[in-house]
Design a protein around this motif. Structure first.
Motif, PDB file in Angstrom:
ATOM      1  N   MET A   1      11.529 108.297  97.308  1.00 57.55           N
ATOM      2  CA  MET A   1      12.866 108.876  97.173  1.00 57.55           C
ATOM      3  C   MET A   1      13.794 108.340  98.257  1.00 57.55           C
ATOM      4  O   MET A   1      14.932 107.979  97.991  1.00 57.55           O
ATOM      5  N   GLN A   4      14.968 105.034  97.514  1.00 59.36           N
ATOM      6  CA  GLN A   4      15.995 105.036  96.480  1.00 59.36           C
ATOM      7  C   GLN A   4      17.374 105.349  97.074  1.00 59.36           C
ATOM      8  O   GLN A   4      18.344 104.681  96.766  1.00 59.36           O
ATOM      9  N   VAL A   7      18.889 102.399  98.708  1.00 56.82           N
ATOM     10  CA  VAL A   7      19.518 101.492  97.746  1.00 56.82           C
ATOM     11  C   VAL A   7      20.887 102.012  97.352  1.00 56.82           C
ATOM     12  O   VAL A   7      21.866 101.284  97.323  1.00 56.82           O
ATOM     13  N   LEU A   8      20.927 103.318  97.130  1.00 55.36           N
ATOM     14  CA  LEU A   8      22.184 103.907  96.682  1.00 55.36           C
ATOM     15  C   LEU A   8      23.289 103.741  97.714  1.00 55.36           C
ATOM     16  O   LEU A   8      24.392 103.356  97.384  1.00 55.36           O
ATOM     17  N   ARG A  15      30.340  98.716  97.056  1.00 55.71           N
ATOM     18  CA  ARG A  15      31.446  99.104  96.198  1.00 55.71           C
ATOM     19  C   ARG A  15      32.730  99.267  97.025  1.00 55.71           C
ATOM     20  O   ARG A  15      33.785  98.809  96.649  1.00 55.71           O
ATOM     21  N   THR A  16      32.580  99.922  98.189  1.00 60.16           N
ATOM     22  CA  THR A  16      33.756 100.114  99.046  1.00 60.16           C
ATOM     23  C   THR A  16      34.311  98.756  99.461  1.00 60.16           C
ATOM     24  O   THR A  16      35.510  98.535  99.413  1.00 60.16           O
ATOM     25  N   LYS A  26      45.637  92.304  95.630  1.00 57.82           N
ATOM     26  CA  LYS A  26      46.855  92.864  95.069  1.00 57.82           C
ATOM     27  C   LYS A  26      48.016  92.700  96.047  1.00 57.82           C
ATOM     28  O   LYS A  26      49.122  92.375  95.667  1.00 57.82           O
ATOM     29  N   TRP A 278      50.040 103.780  90.597  1.00 59.55           N
ATOM     30  CA  TRP A 278      48.770 104.374  90.181  1.00 59.55           C
ATOM     31  C   TRP A 278      48.235 103.751  88.903  1.00 59.55           C
ATOM     32  O   TRP A 278      47.085 103.940  88.541  1.00 59.55           O
ATOM     33  N   ASP A 280      46.667 101.364  86.209  1.00 58.00           N
ATOM     34  CA  ASP A 280      45.611 100.360  86.255  1.00 58.00           C
ATOM     35  C   ASP A 280      45.851  99.391  85.123  1.00 58.00           C
ATOM     36  O   ASP A 280      45.332  99.544  84.035  1.00 58.00           O
TER      37      ASP A 280
ATOM     38  N   PRO B  89      45.817 110.400  86.642  1.00 58.24           N
ATOM     39  CA  PRO B  89      45.819 109.049  87.222  1.00 58.24           C
ATOM     40  C   PRO B  89      46.922 108.825  88.257  1.00 58.24           C
ATOM     41  O   PRO B  89      46.822 107.920  89.072  1.00 58.24           O
ATOM     42  N   TRP B  90      47.979 109.660  88.242  1.00 60.98           N
ATOM     43  CA  TRP B  90      49.104 109.438  89.165  1.00 60.98           C
ATOM     44  C   TRP B  90      48.929 110.205  90.474  1.00 60.98           C
ATOM     45  O   TRP B  90      49.807 110.175  91.319  1.00 60.98           O
ATOM     46  N   PHE B 124      38.210 108.452 101.070  1.00 62.43           N
ATOM     47  CA  PHE B 124      38.861 108.128  99.794  1.00 62.43           C
ATOM     48  C   PHE B 124      39.976 109.120  99.463  1.00 62.43           C
ATOM     49  O   PHE B 124      40.440 109.161  98.339  1.00 62.43           O
ATOM     50  N   TYR B 128      43.625 106.228  94.513  1.00 61.56           N
ATOM     51  CA  TYR B 128      43.985 106.645  93.158  1.00 61.56           C
ATOM     52  C   TYR B 128      42.755 106.555  92.258  1.00 61.56           C
ATOM     53  O   TYR B 128      41.854 105.749  92.524  1.00 61.56           O
ATOM     54  N   LYS B 130      42.080 105.013  89.654  1.00 64.22           N
ATOM     55  CA  LYS B 130      41.716 103.672  89.184  1.00 64.22           C
ATOM     56  C   LYS B 130      40.853 102.918  90.198  1.00 64.22           C
ATOM     57  O   LYS B 130      40.184 101.964  89.851  1.00 64.22           O
ATOM     58  N   PHE B 165      21.021 105.011  88.471  1.00 62.50           N
ATOM     59  CA  PHE B 165      21.089 105.197  89.929  1.00 62.50           C
ATOM     60  C   PHE B 165      22.158 106.216  90.310  1.00 62.50           C
ATOM     61  O   PHE B 165      21.902 107.163  91.053  1.00 62.50           O
ATOM     62  N   HIS B 169      21.850 110.034  91.972  1.00 61.36           N
ATOM     63  CA  HIS B 169      22.627 110.363  93.162  1.00 61.36           C
ATOM     64  C   HIS B 169      23.489 111.596  92.903  1.00 61.36           C
ATOM     65  O   HIS B 169      23.580 112.502  93.743  1.00 61.36           O
ATOM     66  N   LYS B 225      10.051 116.419  92.672  1.00 59.95           N
ATOM     67  CA  LYS B 225       9.700 115.015  92.445  1.00 59.95           C
ATOM     68  C   LYS B 225       9.338 114.835  90.985  1.00 59.95           C
ATOM     69  O   LYS B 225       8.482 115.534  90.458  1.00 59.95           O
TER      70      LYS B 225
END
Lengths: 284, 255
Positions: A1, A4, A7-8, A15-16, A26, A278, A280, B89-90, B124, B128, B130, B165, B169, B225
């Protein structure tokens, strides 16, 4: 565990990192590097150079197509005499007033019709019918009713500016995602909060698009209104110069229209960028 | 005394082929602080049941009581997590959590800050939607519901769209929240492992018409587990119930 979770967290960090990189890209795009300017200016500069050269070698008639340098001189003369500024002032006054009146009413009507289906049933059929009447067709009527003065011109511009904002505000409100209304219900939004934090922000992209189209329409209507008969304004400047075959002044007038049209459009786009950051969407 | 009482709830839909019964005689009591997962094949009416408990669907027979008061419509007492995060989203993460509550009031700001830490989204606050991944966005949705101190949190397959994954989490995060806040949970899923991993009791539903087939208590200590023998035993039990459901469906179809 524990392995794991390791990894997460690592993938989380990745990702950050990725999102930081994305914002950097941008930001770079926003700055518009020099090469973009060069790319945008290349074509007009080339055209002007060829035009000037052709004029200088006598390949084109100076009465039909004066050289860019001659247009520049005409522009300078009009500036120095103060004539240009006086005409521009009255044209801007008409455009702004007509736009505010027509666009403002269009926005209000669009919101009213968007929020209530009863208002929609009462107003929309009539307004849609009026929308299809071309502005040019009502000019004679407006002149009969309101004369050649300022009122008929401003009302003509208002009529043109009304509909794009009306249609788009209406469309924006009706386009709000119904799934978000469920969220508003579950979170017990008040009616007021539902309007200010859900409906209006969701409709804003459409409203801003309507604003841009309305500005464009107001500008077109201004030209039509001034060409139909007036004693001042950029449109009059063009008509007057045509009678005396002062083609370079006609060009000055046209360029003024183009520059102000583009400037007003850029202003709205600037607000679009700031207010809709905002979103996307695909940036090309 | 049970916090949430579902009494004889029945629901039918009008279709082109006449009335179809979606739920029949649903009877369930949920005690304060319990973690209930509802599991069943698709079309068994588990999401419909959750909507009824939330007050989003009021056209049904029977009654739902929360703290002895009849549920007549949606309210912040019953936090609801949809399958998708459904963020505005805004608005930034911070403002999405606050939503209709003013973020400039000190207490709200403080609780929003604490919740952002609880759902592990520190840093964070001003992003936004997105810019968030699916799991992060769903955590914002959970924080948004928790800010209103709900008596029960209703979750409708909230992790269904996430990869394995992220999903495991998210299960950790949710258990963490449950253990810290003791919020009563009613969690709909179609994932057997997820149902057993989280719940104090697993409710198994039958389809057409939706009924409760069996309620299986899960007396395992946390953290669990998935590879433990005791976990696998319960898993076998749930699976064998599922097989019976399928057999029943098959014979039903022949008849």
């Amino acid at each position: 565990m524990s392995n794991q979770t390791g990894v997460l967290t690592r993938s989380g960090v990745e990702r950050t990192g990725q999102s930081v990189k994305e914002t950097a890209v941008k930001r770079q795009r926003k700055r518009w590097p020099l090469s973009n300017w060069v790319r945008g200016l290349a074509l007009p500069v080339l055209v002007i150079l060829i035009w000037e050269a052709a004029g200088a070698y006598g390949l084109i008639s100076a009465t039909l197509l004066p050289r860019p340098s001659e247009i520049l001189v005409a522009f300078k003369d009009l500036m120095v005499s103060g004539e240009l500024f006086a005409h521009l002032k009255i044209s801007l006054f008409r455009a702004v007033l007509g736009f505010l009146l027509g666009g403002g009413l269009g926005l209000l009507a669009g919101l009213a019709v968007g929020f209530s289906s009863k208002t929609e049933q009462t107003l929309d059929p009539t307004l849609q019918m009026m929308r299809t009447i071309p502005s040019l067709a009502v000019i004679p009527l407006f002149i009969l009713w309101f004369g050649f003065g300022e009122l008929s011109k401003i009302l003509l511009i208002s009529k043109a500016a009304f509909f794009p904002l009306y249609v788009n505000a209406f469309l924006g409100i009706r386009g709000v995602d119904s799934k978000l209304f469920d969220v508003a219900k579950v979170l017990q939004f008040s009616k007021w909060k539902q309007i200010t934090t859900l409906i209006l922000p969701a409709a804003l992209p459409n409203i801003l698009l309507g604003l841009r189209l309305s500005l464009g329409a107001a500008w077109l209507a201004l030209v039509a209104a001034e060409l139909m008969g007036s004693s001042e304004g950029i449109g009059y400047l063009i008509m007057d110069a045509r009678q005396f075959s002062q083609t370079s002044i006609v060009f000055v007038g046209i360029i003024i229209f183009a520059v102000f049209g583009k400037a007003s459009d850029s202003l709205v786009r600037y607000f679009e960028k700031r207010l809709l950051k905002w979103r996307d969407s695909f940036i090309g | 005394m049970a916090l949430l009482q579902i009494n004889e709830v029945e629901k039918s839909f009008e279709t082109a082929n006449g009335k179809v019964k979606a739920l029949e005689k649903i009877q369930l009591d949920v005690k304060k602080g319990e973690f209930i997962t509802v599991i069943g094949p698709s079309g068994c009416g588990k999401s419909t049941l959750l909507k009824i408990v939330a007050g989003l669907d009021t056209e049904h027979e029977g009654s739902v009581l929360l703290d002895n008061r009849k549920v007549t419509g949606p309210s912040i007492e019953k936090g609801f997590i949809f399958q998708e995060p459904r963020l505005f989203p805004w608005l930034t993460v911070e403002k999405n959590i606050a939503a209709n509550l003013p973020v400039n009031i000190k207490e709200t700001k403080e609780s929003v800050k604490q919740l952002i830490e609880l759902v592990r989204l520190k840093g964070f606050e001003n992003a936004y939607p997105k810019e968030l991944s699916g799991g992060m966005a769903q955590r914002v949705a959970i924080a948004r519901a928790l800010l209103r101190n709900p008596k029960v949190l209703l979750l409708d397959e909230p992790f269904g769209a996430l990869d394995a994954f992220t999903r495991s989490h998210m299960q950790e995060v949710l258990l963490d929240i449950w253990q810290k806040n003791r919020t009563t949970m009613l969690f709909v899923t179609h994932d057997i492992d997820e149902a057993i991993y989280l719940a104090t009791r697993v409710v198994i539903m039958n389809p057409r018409p939706g009924t409760i087939r069996e309620v299986i208590p899960v007396d395992l200590s946390y953290p669990r587990k998935k590879t433990d023998v005791s976990f696998q035993e319960i898993r076998q039990r749930v699976l064998s119930e599922f097989e019976k459901v399928e057999e029943q469906q098959a014979t039903g179809a022949i008849q």
